[in-house]
Write an enzyme that holds these catalytic residues in place. Sequence first.
Site, PDB file in Angstrom:
ATOM      1  N   ASP A  92      -1.721  14.121 -22.945  1.00 38.66           N
ATOM      2  CA  ASP A  92      -1.305  12.823 -22.466  1.00 38.66           C
ATOM      3  C   ASP A  92      -1.419  12.667 -20.627  1.00 38.66           C
ATOM      4  O   ASP A  92      -1.686  12.617 -20.113  1.00 38.66           O
ATOM      5  CB  ASP A  92      -1.397  11.267 -22.524  1.00 38.66           C
ATOM      6  N   TRP A 150       3.758   6.142 -17.838  1.00 38.64           N
ATOM      7  CA  TRP A 150       3.267   6.846 -18.245  1.00 38.64           C
ATOM      8  C   TRP A 150       4.145   8.293 -18.191  1.00 38.64           C
ATOM      9  O   TRP A 150       3.478   9.495 -18.930  1.00 38.64           O
ATOM     10  CB  TRP A 150       1.500   7.228 -17.046  1.00 38.64           C
ATOM     11  N   ASN A 151       4.979   8.618 -17.771  1.00 40.79           N
ATOM     12  CA  ASN A 151       5.747  10.005 -17.816  1.00 40.79           C
ATOM     13  C   ASN A 151       6.756  10.316 -19.101  1.00 40.79           C
ATOM     14  O   ASN A 151       6.171  10.921 -19.337  1.00 40.79           O
ATOM     15  CB  ASN A 151       6.913  10.032 -16.974  1.00 40.79           C
ATOM     16  N   VAL A 228       8.661  -0.393  -8.545  1.00 41.38           N
ATOM     17  CA  VAL A 228       9.041  -1.774  -8.183  1.00 41.38           C
ATOM     18  C   VAL A 228       8.537  -2.771  -7.817  1.00 41.38           C
ATOM     19  O   VAL A 228       8.201  -3.901  -8.157  1.00 41.38           O
ATOM     20  CB  VAL A 228      10.485  -1.084  -7.013  1.00 41.38           C
ATOM     21  N   GLY A 250      11.951   2.243 -10.191  1.00 43.05           N
ATOM     22  CA  GLY A 250      11.910   3.666  -9.926  1.00 43.05           C
ATOM     23  C   GLY A 250      13.525   3.660  -8.958  1.00 43.05           C
ATOM     24  O   GLY A 250      14.374   2.598  -9.267  1.00 43.05           O
ATOM     25  N   CYS A 282      12.017   9.089 -13.910  1.00 44.23           N
ATOM     26  CA  CYS A 282      12.484   8.190 -12.909  1.00 44.23           C
ATOM     27  C   CYS A 282      14.094   8.517 -12.206  1.00 44.23           C
ATOM     28  O   CYS A 282      14.453   7.415 -10.776  1.00 44.23           O
ATOM     29  CB  CYS A 282      12.843   6.584 -13.489  1.00 44.23           C
ATOM     30  N   LYS A 454      20.477  -2.439  -7.604  1.00 46.36           N
ATOM     31  CA  LYS A 454      19.697  -3.060  -6.636  1.00 46.36           C
ATOM     32  C   LYS A 454      18.385  -3.304  -6.802  1.00 46.36           C
ATOM     33  O   LYS A 454      18.178  -4.086  -8.174  1.00 46.36           O
ATOM     34  CB  LYS A 454      19.391  -2.181  -5.730  1.00 46.36           C
ATOM     35  N   GLU A 461      18.425  -0.793 -20.833  1.00 43.64           N
ATOM     36  CA  GLU A 461      17.529  -0.324 -22.428  1.00 43.64           C
ATOM     37  C   GLU A 461      18.883   0.748 -22.965  1.00 43.64           C
ATOM     38  O   GLU A 461      20.106   1.082 -22.596  1.00 43.64           O
ATOM     39  CB  GLU A 461      16.692   0.783 -22.163  1.00 43.64           C
TER      40      GLU A 461
HETATM   41  P1  NAD Z   1       3.082   1.138 -12.491  1.00 43.62           P
HETATM   42  O1  NAD Z   1       4.289   0.270 -11.856  1.00 43.62           O
HETATM   43  O2  NAD Z   1       2.015   1.807 -11.589  1.00 43.62           O
HETATM   44  O3  NAD Z   1       2.495   0.637 -13.518  1.00 43.62           O
HETATM   45  C1  NAD Z   1       3.182   0.439 -14.660  1.00 43.62           C
HETATM   46  C2  NAD Z   1       2.880  -0.033 -16.134  1.00 43.62           C
HETATM   47  O4  NAD Z   1       2.344  -1.731 -15.253  1.00 43.62           O
HETATM   48  C3  NAD Z   1       1.763   0.168 -16.578  1.00 43.62           C
HETATM   49  O5  NAD Z   1       1.279  -0.163 -17.787  1.00 43.62           O
HETATM   50  C4  NAD Z   1       0.481  -0.495 -16.265  1.00 43.62           C
HETATM   51  O6  NAD Z   1      -0.604  -0.691 -16.196  1.00 43.62           O
HETATM   52  C5  NAD Z   1       0.997  -2.420 -15.701  1.00 43.62           C
HETATM   53  N1  NAD Z   1       0.554  -2.435 -14.633  1.00 43.62           N
HETATM   54  C6  NAD Z   1      -0.051  -2.241 -13.032  1.00 43.62           C
HETATM   55  N2  NAD Z   1       0.147  -4.032 -12.495  1.00 43.62           N
HETATM   56  C7  NAD Z   1       0.632  -4.650 -13.626  1.00 43.62           C
HETATM   57  C8  NAD Z   1       0.779  -6.060 -13.068  1.00 43.62           C
HETATM   58  N3  NAD Z   1       0.749  -6.848 -11.797  1.00 43.62           N
HETATM   59  N4  NAD Z   1       1.310  -7.306 -14.459  1.00 43.62           N
HETATM   60  C9  NAD Z   1       1.585  -6.539 -15.567  1.00 43.62           C
HETATM   61  N5  NAD Z   1       1.322  -4.849 -15.508  1.00 43.62           N
HETATM   62  C10 NAD Z   1       1.112  -4.082 -14.511  1.00 43.62           C
HETATM   63  O7  NAD Z   1       3.716   2.489 -12.615  1.00 43.62           O
HETATM   64  P2  NAD Z   1       3.448   4.179 -13.847  1.00 43.62           P
HETATM   65  O8  NAD Z   1       3.124   4.846 -12.315  1.00 43.62           O
HETATM   66  O9  NAD Z   1       3.152   4.285 -14.738  1.00 43.62           O
HETATM   67  O10 NAD Z   1       4.555   4.826 -13.495  1.00 43.62           O
HETATM   68  C11 NAD Z   1       5.598   5.448 -12.376  1.00 43.62           C
HETATM   69  C12 NAD Z   1       7.209   4.397 -12.074  1.00 43.62           C
HETATM   70  O11 NAD Z   1       7.360   4.244 -13.305  1.00 43.62           O
HETATM   71  C13 NAD Z   1       8.106   5.180 -11.242  1.00 43.62           C
HETATM   72  O12 NAD Z   1       8.202   4.145  -9.853  1.00 43.62           O
HETATM   73  C14 NAD Z   1       8.780   5.350 -11.878  1.00 43.62           C
HETATM   74  O13 NAD Z   1      10.673   5.415 -11.023  1.00 43.62           O
HETATM   75  C15 NAD Z   1       8.760   4.251 -12.852  1.00 43.62           C
HETATM   76  N6  NAD Z   1       9.605   4.382 -14.499  1.00 43.62           N
HETATM   77  C16 NAD Z   1      11.061   4.137 -14.422  1.00 43.62           C
HETATM   78  C17 NAD Z   1      11.575   4.478 -15.356  1.00 43.62           C
HETATM   79  C18 NAD Z   1      12.951   3.731 -15.818  1.00 43.62           C
HETATM   80  O14 NAD Z   1      13.913   3.510 -16.559  1.00 43.62           O
HETATM   81  N7  NAD Z   1      13.583   3.194 -14.381  1.00 43.62           N
HETATM   82  C19 NAD Z   1      11.429   5.074 -16.393  1.00 43.62           C
HETATM   83  C20 NAD Z   1       9.968   5.624 -16.536  1.00 43.62           C
HETATM   84  C21 NAD Z   1       8.921   5.108 -14.654  1.00 43.62           C
END
Ligand code: NAD
Length: 487
Positions: A92, A150-151, A228, A250, A282, A454, A461
């Site tokens: 995946d 997705w990571n 973010v 992020g 992240c 910030k 978590e």
């Molecule tokens: P993304 O924000 O594009 O999507 C995350 C999820 O939100 C997906 O399931 C998506 O379908 C859903 N989504 C999209 N738009 C939405 C909306 N308007 N309302 C509700 N849900 C919505 O992020 P991504 O590209 O999947 O993941 C990468 C990002 O995640 C990076 O910025 C990374 O830093 C962050 N991240 C943070 C952590 C942490 O623990 N802080 C861990 C992993 C990833």
Amino acid sequence: MTTPVYQNFINGHFLKNQSGETFAVKNPATDDVIYYVEVADAFIQNAAIQSAKQGFAAWSTMSPIERSRILLKAVALLRERNDLLAKIEVLDTGKPWQEAECVDVQTGADVIEYFAGLAPAQVGQQQMVGEDFYYTRKEPLGICAGIGAWNYPLQIACWKSGPALAAGNAFIFKPSEETPLGAIKLAEIFIEAGVPAGVFNVVQGAAEVGQWLTQSADIEKVSFTGEVGTGKKVVASAAGSLKDVTMELGGKSPLLVFDDADISQAVSAAMLGNFYTQGEICTNCTRIYVHKNVYQQFIDELKTRTEENIIAGDPLDPNVNFGALISKKHQQLVMSYIDKGISEGAALLTGGKTLSPASAPNGYFVAPTVFIDCTDDMTIVKEEIFGPVMSVLTFDDEDDVIHRANDTHLGLAAGVFTKDIKRAHRVIHQLQAGICWINSYGNSPAEMPVGGYKQSGIGRENGIETLDHYTQTKSIYVGMTNIESPF
Ligand code: NAD
């Protein structure tokens, strides 16, 4: 062979949607469609809420120790199926098997195990107030929702459902539309372990399905992992029904390497914090500040090790340690940042191009990339790229580098390398970040709370405090004396 189609997982089983709408999921290392998934339409959404209500009624009235016992069975099943689940994550996400086999499932299982252990240990308090007294109960919130990135798809589903279920809540999880299968497998495992039907439901789809979760008045809390910008939309939408929120967003995290540091160790940390999971983490330390006295030594070793030790290729090959990015679109986005780095005057130490390894020629690879001669105002130094792109900067003054490290609206993580223990703590205490490492980088055990300062997040978590984010306190005053009333 026909391509599988997965349905939403509601009330303990797969449920067919009514719209017939599906989306395709591709293997990032091959560009092949590997399966389809049905979108959660209005029928599924309604069924998910009804299912979670029933699940909550059954689960929240069980004793915590009973819940704990069942969750521990799920933990055992996760560990037993490690290889099968790890393979799903590799197909995946495009990440190397080498990582998934020992990290993704295990760190997910660890967190469920940790909260299963804590569930029966959660207690309220009682206090005398004169002859009367009060006591408190920690009660679950009700139906909670999780929205994943997705990571680390399965790990994120475990990190969110573990504390939620341990505290007696029902859960509706929406994985990223890029990586939907791991959460379904977790749902099956929960049922097999004895979690009542309806306690953990999986709905599938993109932003619209996420928006529905954030808007639904039947849902008490949403725990979100993602960008973010999306996080801001989620908080705004959740405000409509005053939902509780946890936001894991992020970062653009700094790593400070002082001139007394063990340079090889600091290079290891910088490489792990930029190239592990092909840079899609992240907490990555994408801004590396190196003291001028050790800069040349640092970049010499970094260049050699990056060029000699990183093996990109078919992620299922156990010798491969560097995988494909999640999608063609993301590969293009990462390359556009690399182009910006070059046009804004940074110098490429290594990488800077897409890769097409012989064992995975159609995969979305970007070479591990290091920019030097960077300045704080460059786009690559300011914005999260979420790919294998490291920016190296120099410094010679402690206060100045702390100021530069903090000069960002993000605050997820930070690290310091130095042998001077006083400096290590002095500096880390001044860095504005929720997850910090001294002479280490990236480890995130179940016991340790994680989350951002910030705009990198709200709430935490893992760690004991997370149970508080999935419970509400009920105070009960007990009158032992006659009521005094003027009426
Ligand atoms: P993304 O924000 O594009 O999507 C995350 C999820 O939100 C997906 O399931 C998506 O379908 C859903 N989504 C999209 N738009 C939405 C909306 N308007 N309302 C509700 N849900 C919505 O992020 P991504 O590209 O999947 O993941 C990468 C990002 O995640 C990076 O910025 C990374 O830093 C962050 N991240 C943070 C952590 C942490 O623990 N802080 C861990 C992993 C990833």
